[in-house]
Design a protein around this motif. Sequence first.
Motif, short mmCIF file in Angstrom:
data_model
loop_
_atom_site.label_atom_id
_atom_site.label_comp_id
_atom_site.label_asym_id
_atom_site.label_seq_id
_atom_site.Cartn_x
_atom_site.Cartn_y
_atom_site.Cartn_z
N ARG A 3 0.83 -1.23 0.00
CA ARG A 3 0.00 0.00 0.00
C ARG A 3 0.86 1.26 0.00
O ARG A 3 0.59 2.22 -0.72
N THR A 4 1.88 1.26 0.85
CA THR A 4 2.77 2.42 0.93
C THR A 4 3.41 2.69 -0.43
O THR A 4 3.50 3.84 -0.88
N ARG A 30 2.36 1.73 -3.47
CA ARG A 30 1.38 2.22 -4.46
C ARG A 30 1.12 3.71 -4.29
O ARG A 30 1.07 4.45 -5.25
N SER A 31 0.97 4.13 -3.03
CA SER A 31 0.65 5.54 -2.86
C SER A 31 1.87 6.43 -3.17
O SER A 31 1.71 7.51 -3.72
N ALA A 72 1.97 6.72 -6.92
CA ALA A 72 0.92 7.62 -7.42
C ALA A 72 1.31 9.08 -7.23
O ALA A 72 0.85 9.95 -7.96
N SER A 73 2.17 9.35 -6.23
CA SER A 73 2.51 10.76 -5.99
C SER A 73 3.89 11.15 -6.54
O SER A 73 4.39 12.23 -6.26
N ASP A 87 -3.15 5.10 -6.62
CA ASP A 87 -3.48 5.39 -5.22
C ASP A 87 -4.80 4.75 -4.80
O ASP A 87 -5.73 4.72 -5.57
#
Length: 317
Positions: free
Chosen positions: A39-40, A42-43, A46-47, A317
């Motif tokens: 999860r970390t 992916r986010s 995305a940024s 995200d």
Amino acid sequence: QTASMSRRVPIESQRVDAPLTQAATFLVLTVNPGDEAARTVRSALASVSDLTKNVAFRDLNASFACTVGIGSEAWDRFIGLPKPRELHPFKEMKGAKHTAASSPGDLLFHIRSERRDLNFEFERQLMDQLGDAVAVVDETNGFRYFDVRDLLGFVDGTANPVGPAVVDSIMIAEEDTANMGGSYVVVQKYLHNLEGWKGLKIEDQESVIGRTKLENIELDDAPDGQQQSHKSLATIEQDGQEYDILRDNMPFGSPGSKEYGTYFIGYSRHLWVIEKMLERMFIGEPPGLHDRILDYSTATTGVTFFVPSATTLASLD
Ligand code: HEM
């Protein structure tokens, strides 16, 4: 058919075609086990475009760009989108004398600009975001060496495609609609035996590379069946068409520890093109007559990644 149905969805690619700069950092990471780490990551992916803006804006003349690649296993594990058709882990390539090693890597960050400090700053902010979700496999800082020479002393990158040919050689189009605007990228970290290389006469070095050293003039191919130069072995022709890749190789090293290297990075629309180049270099063409650049250069890593479009990246995200 409504207007909105017929409108083409705009896909923005990553800055794969960004110019060669004075400095580049090549960062290869693995993603630690567990859903939380995924999860970390992916986010953070995305940024990346926000992070890029943040750093790039601090010197608009520095041509800052970062391209992100995702490895095959990482793609299967946490991307959850249709797999790029050709994506698979780097296959070790074993010739009679030299081997192209395959090494781990879930993520590649190709960070480049005219300024080492901007690259550093981006990497620092990125690593803060990723925290303990990742482990560093390799971090290499490359630099421009005079007139774009490698540490073997030759101008490196001349035959790269330019103009409209760039998009055609690096960007996936209708052959894989789910992954349009993406590219494949292969990296290998080479260490040179410079003492051995310097023992060769300049003319012999030139016939290994396939270009003259001072003026960078292309030499003719050897007749079929004879020892070919690096330039000839790395030229891929099929059905009368030549397939180019985009290389952003950089020298790296440390004279104090006698480390002299070339970080090879090649972007391509077709992964098979780079694999064919590696086969011709390591196995040889004809087999047995390998690329003599390898007698003075050892590939210590080898990883394949997919560079999704910026649109896909931002959607993670
Ligand atoms: C050409 C250096 C590895 C693909 C060249 C040239 C140099 C060079 C000096 C001639 C100038 C130019 O066109 O850029 C190196 C060094 C390497 C390395 C020092 C690592 C030790 C590789 C690898 C590949 C590759 C691993 C592909 C898998 C190419 C291609 C060309 C080229 C496609 C242009 C051929 C043409 O169309 O003329 N390289 N190279 N190189 N190299 Fe490499």
